[in-house]
Design an enzyme around this catalytic site. Structure first.
Site, PDB file in Angstrom:
ATOM      1  N   CYS A  57      78.544  -3.118  81.543  1.00 60.13           N
ATOM      2  CA  CYS A  57      78.492  -4.580  82.535  1.00 60.13           C
ATOM      3  C   CYS A  57      78.981  -6.072  81.429  1.00 60.13           C
ATOM      4  CB  CYS A  57      77.268  -5.530  83.665  1.00 60.13           C
ATOM      5  SG  CYS A  57      77.698  -6.430  84.503  1.00 60.13           S
ATOM      6  N   SER A  68      83.387  -8.185  95.763  1.00 61.40           N
ATOM      7  CA  SER A  68      82.461  -8.755  96.277  1.00 61.40           C
ATOM      8  C   SER A  68      82.712  -9.337  97.620  1.00 61.40           C
ATOM      9  CB  SER A  68      82.105  -9.552  95.335  1.00 61.40           C
ATOM     10  OG  SER A  68      81.869  -9.610  93.993  1.00 61.40           O
ATOM     11  N   LEU A  69      82.413  -8.753  98.851  1.00 63.98           N
ATOM     12  CA  LEU A  69      83.299  -8.833 100.248  1.00 63.98           C
ATOM     13  C   LEU A  69      81.968  -9.682 100.796  1.00 63.98           C
ATOM     14  CD1 LEU A  69      85.219  -8.990 102.030  1.00 63.98           C
ATOM     15  CD2 LEU A  69      83.989  -6.611 102.597  1.00 63.98           C
ATOM     16  N   HIS A  70      80.715  -8.810 101.060  1.00 65.53           N
ATOM     17  CA  HIS A  70      79.649  -8.952 101.250  1.00 65.53           C
ATOM     18  C   HIS A  70      79.034  -9.183 102.847  1.00 65.53           C
ATOM     19  CE1 HIS A  70      78.953  -8.017  97.639  1.00 65.53           C
ATOM     20  NE2 HIS A  70      79.169  -9.277  96.462  1.00 65.53           N
ATOM     21  N   CYS A 121      74.093 -15.646  94.473  1.00 66.76           N
ATOM     22  CA  CYS A 121      74.388 -15.265  92.462  1.00 66.76           C
ATOM     23  C   CYS A 121      73.551 -16.017  91.845  1.00 66.76           C
ATOM     24  CB  CYS A 121      75.644 -15.563  92.913  1.00 66.76           C
ATOM     25  SG  CYS A 121      75.388 -15.133  90.587  1.00 66.76           S
ATOM     26  N   GLY A 130      81.119 -14.828  85.309  1.00 67.08           N
ATOM     27  CA  GLY A 130      81.814 -15.621  85.251  1.00 67.08           C
ATOM     28  C   GLY A 130      82.440 -14.059  86.087  1.00 67.08           C
ATOM     29  N   CYS A 161      72.250  -6.690  89.297  1.00 72.37           N
ATOM     30  CA  CYS A 161      73.439  -7.348  90.065  1.00 72.37           C
ATOM     31  C   CYS A 161      73.161  -8.667  90.181  1.00 72.37           C
ATOM     32  CB  CYS A 161      74.452  -6.836  91.432  1.00 72.37           C
ATOM     33  SG  CYS A 161      75.605  -7.271  91.955  1.00 72.37           S
ATOM     34  N   CYS A 172      79.639 -19.389  86.112  1.00 76.38           N
ATOM     35  CA  CYS A 172      80.625 -19.454  87.128  1.00 76.38           C
ATOM     36  C   CYS A 172      80.678 -20.434  88.035  1.00 76.38           C
ATOM     37  CB  CYS A 172      80.637 -18.264  87.930  1.00 76.38           C
ATOM     38  SG  CYS A 172      81.533 -17.860  88.952  1.00 76.38           S
ATOM     39  N   GLU A 188      75.776 -12.834  78.949  1.00 74.06           N
ATOM     40  CA  GLU A 188      74.550 -11.536  78.953  1.00 74.06           C
ATOM     41  C   GLU A 188      75.680 -10.071  78.838  1.00 74.06           C
ATOM     42  OE1 GLU A 188      70.605 -13.122  79.295  1.00 74.06           O
ATOM     43  OE2 GLU A 188      72.141 -12.503  81.499  1.00 74.06           O
ATOM     44  N   SER A 248      85.605  -6.944  89.085  1.00 77.62           N
ATOM     45  CA  SER A 248      85.844  -6.669  90.158  1.00 77.62           C
ATOM     46  C   SER A 248      86.153  -8.978  90.479  1.00 77.62           C
ATOM     47  CB  SER A 248      84.223  -7.294  89.993  1.00 77.62           C
ATOM     48  OG  SER A 248      83.713  -7.683  91.069  1.00 77.62           O
ATOM     49  N   ASN A 259      68.406  -8.141  94.868  1.00 82.32           N
ATOM     50  CA  ASN A 259      67.391  -8.654  93.880  1.00 82.32           C
ATOM     51  C   ASN A 259      67.360 -10.323  94.152  1.00 82.32           C
ATOM     52  OD1 ASN A 259      67.750  -5.941  91.932  1.00 82.32           O
ATOM     53  ND2 ASN A 259      69.883  -6.710  92.375  1.00 82.32           N
ATOM     54  N   CYS A 317      78.196 -18.971  94.575  1.00 77.84           N
ATOM     55  CA  CYS A 317      77.852 -17.775  95.841  1.00 77.84           C
ATOM     56  C   CYS A 317      76.611 -17.672  96.267  1.00 77.84           C
ATOM     57  CB  CYS A 317      78.504 -16.299  95.211  1.00 77.84           C
ATOM     58  SG  CYS A 317      79.895 -15.545  94.853  1.00 77.84           S
TER      59      CYS A 317
HETATM   60  S1  SF4 Z   1      78.824 -13.496  92.308  1.00 80.20           S
HETATM   61 FE1  SF4 Z   1      79.971 -13.140  90.692  1.00 80.20          FE
HETATM   62  S2  SF4 Z   1      82.524 -14.475  91.213  1.00 80.20           S
HETATM   63 FE2  SF4 Z   1      80.338 -15.362  92.810  1.00 80.20          FE
HETATM   64  S3  SF4 Z   1      78.903 -17.247  91.310  1.00 80.20           S
HETATM   65 FE3  SF4 Z   1      78.091 -14.909  90.774  1.00 80.20          FE
HETATM   66  S4  SF4 Z   1      78.589 -14.898  88.399  1.00 80.20           S
HETATM   67 FE4  SF4 Z   1      80.329 -15.774  90.433  1.00 80.20          FE
END
Ligand code: SF4
Length: 341
Positions: free
Chosen positions: A102, A211-213, A116, A156, A330, A109, A89, A188, A287, A113
């Site tokens: 995007c 992507s720190l989080h 995600c 990804g 996201c 992936c 997508e 990113s 989200n 995370c």
């Molecule tokens: S946030 Fe990005 S790196 Fe982490 S699982 Fe999702 S797509 Fe992969």
């Protein structure tokens, strides 16, 4: 046979030299592909027939197709079908300053995370360069628009597909190619340190987002597997090296997860971690999806977090919420693939 959209201008020049042709032919081909947007060799009227015959033997102009799309306010999510029947997508966001796309870089992936949705499907394969290039060209063609900004934040981990991603950046940044300025392209990563070092060495001028989080190893280990391989201190040290060598600013993405990473003490810890760095923090309201247990932080907690960072001299904003109504926000790409959007 190779796909012609896989080739940078320099690679195409080398190709022409290898078949005893002049290298300026590469520029002509680029103009046909990226300025005049033809998608067959036969349409390239200023290239002689013998050369076109050789090109047709060596290359395909492979297509990917848009299967469907879903439209929300200022956002459109596209589902692409690839030639091996895999799907990815891409999300178009309409801003005041232009159209931002995007782009996905892998089918699935492997980074795992925990928050995600996009990574629920394990990596099936890397996208080829042409499959990223064509996400842009196809959308521009069907909507008759120009995309001014590209963010590599779709499905990804871009630095897990480093070589193809760097070639993609070269093609879209080339003045003879799609011609999107380096400052309008953002890559990113969740923090693959050796690849960030390679990126520093390459001297790439596009924007870097991380992507720190989380503000510490304890929380980051719980929500991002990558932190067990390259911990937060190593990551921050590497980014300090990036800033000092490139003089560029780093953007930190920080998804606000209720009760996980959104307390005032987390904000204070984050401010301490980033103190003195040329950086910018993007707070992202989470989200929620039906498959993952994390909850979105309240508006009040997000506001307190923001104020705490500001008081501690960290540049910070809250990201505009895009596309929650079409699962295009996201971490939500591919969320509804099973239902066929
Ligand atoms: S946030 Fe990005 S790196 Fe982490 S699982 Fe999702 S797509 Fe992969």
């Amino acid at each position: 046979m190779k796909n012609i959209y896989d080739y940078t201008l320099e690679e195409l020049e080398e190709y022409f030299l290898s078949i005893n042709e002049k290298k300026f032919k590469a520029t002509q081909i680029f103009e046909w592909l990226y300025k005049k947007r033809v998608n067959s060799f036969d349409s390239m009227s200023n290239i002689k027939k013998e050369t076109l015959d050789i090109l047709k033997k060596d290359f395909i102009i492979n297509d990917i197709s848009i299967v469907t799309y879903k439209e929300g306010k200022d956002v459109i999510k596209f589902l692409f079908r690839l030639n091996d029947n895999q799907s990815v997508e891409a999300v178009l966001m309409k801003h005041d300053y232009g159209n931002s796309l995007c782009v996905s870089t892998q089918v699935g992936c492997n980074m795992g995370c925990k928050f995600c949705e996009s990574g629920r499907l394990k990596k099936v394969r890397n996208l080829q360069t042409y499959e990223m290039v064509l996400q842009i060209l196809k959308i521009e063609e069907v909507l008759n628009i120009r995309i001014s900004h590209v963010v590599l934040m779709g499905i990804g981990e871009p630095f897990d597909n480093y070589d193809n991603v760097i070639k993609f950046i070269k093609i879209i940044n080339s003045g003879k190619g799609i011609d999107i300025g380096a400052r309008h392209i953002t890559v990113s990563t969740c923090g693959i340190v050796p690849k960030i070092k390679e990126f520093i060495k390459d001297g790439n001028q596009v924007n870097l987002a991380i992507s720190l989080h989380a503000p510490n190893n304890e929380i980051r280990n719980k929500i991002m597997n990558i932190n067990k391989a390259y911990d937060i201190n190593l990551l921050i040290d590497t980014l300090k090296e990036y800033i000092s060598k490139t003089n560029r600013r780093v953007t930190f993405e920080y998804i606000m997860l209720d009760g996980v990473n959104d307390s005032v003490s987390c904000a204070l810890e984050l401010a301490k971690l980033l103190k003195g760095m040329n950086c910018y923090v993007n707070l992202i309201p989470y989200n929620e999806t039906s498959h993952i247990e994390f909850k979105k932080s309240s508006d009040e907690h997000i506001r307190l977090f923001l104020d705490t960072l500001k008081k501690n001299h960290i540049n910070v904003t809250i990201r505009k919420e895009f596309g929650g109504n079409v699962d295009a926000a996201c971490g939500q790409l591919r969320a509804n693939y099973e239902e066929g959007i």
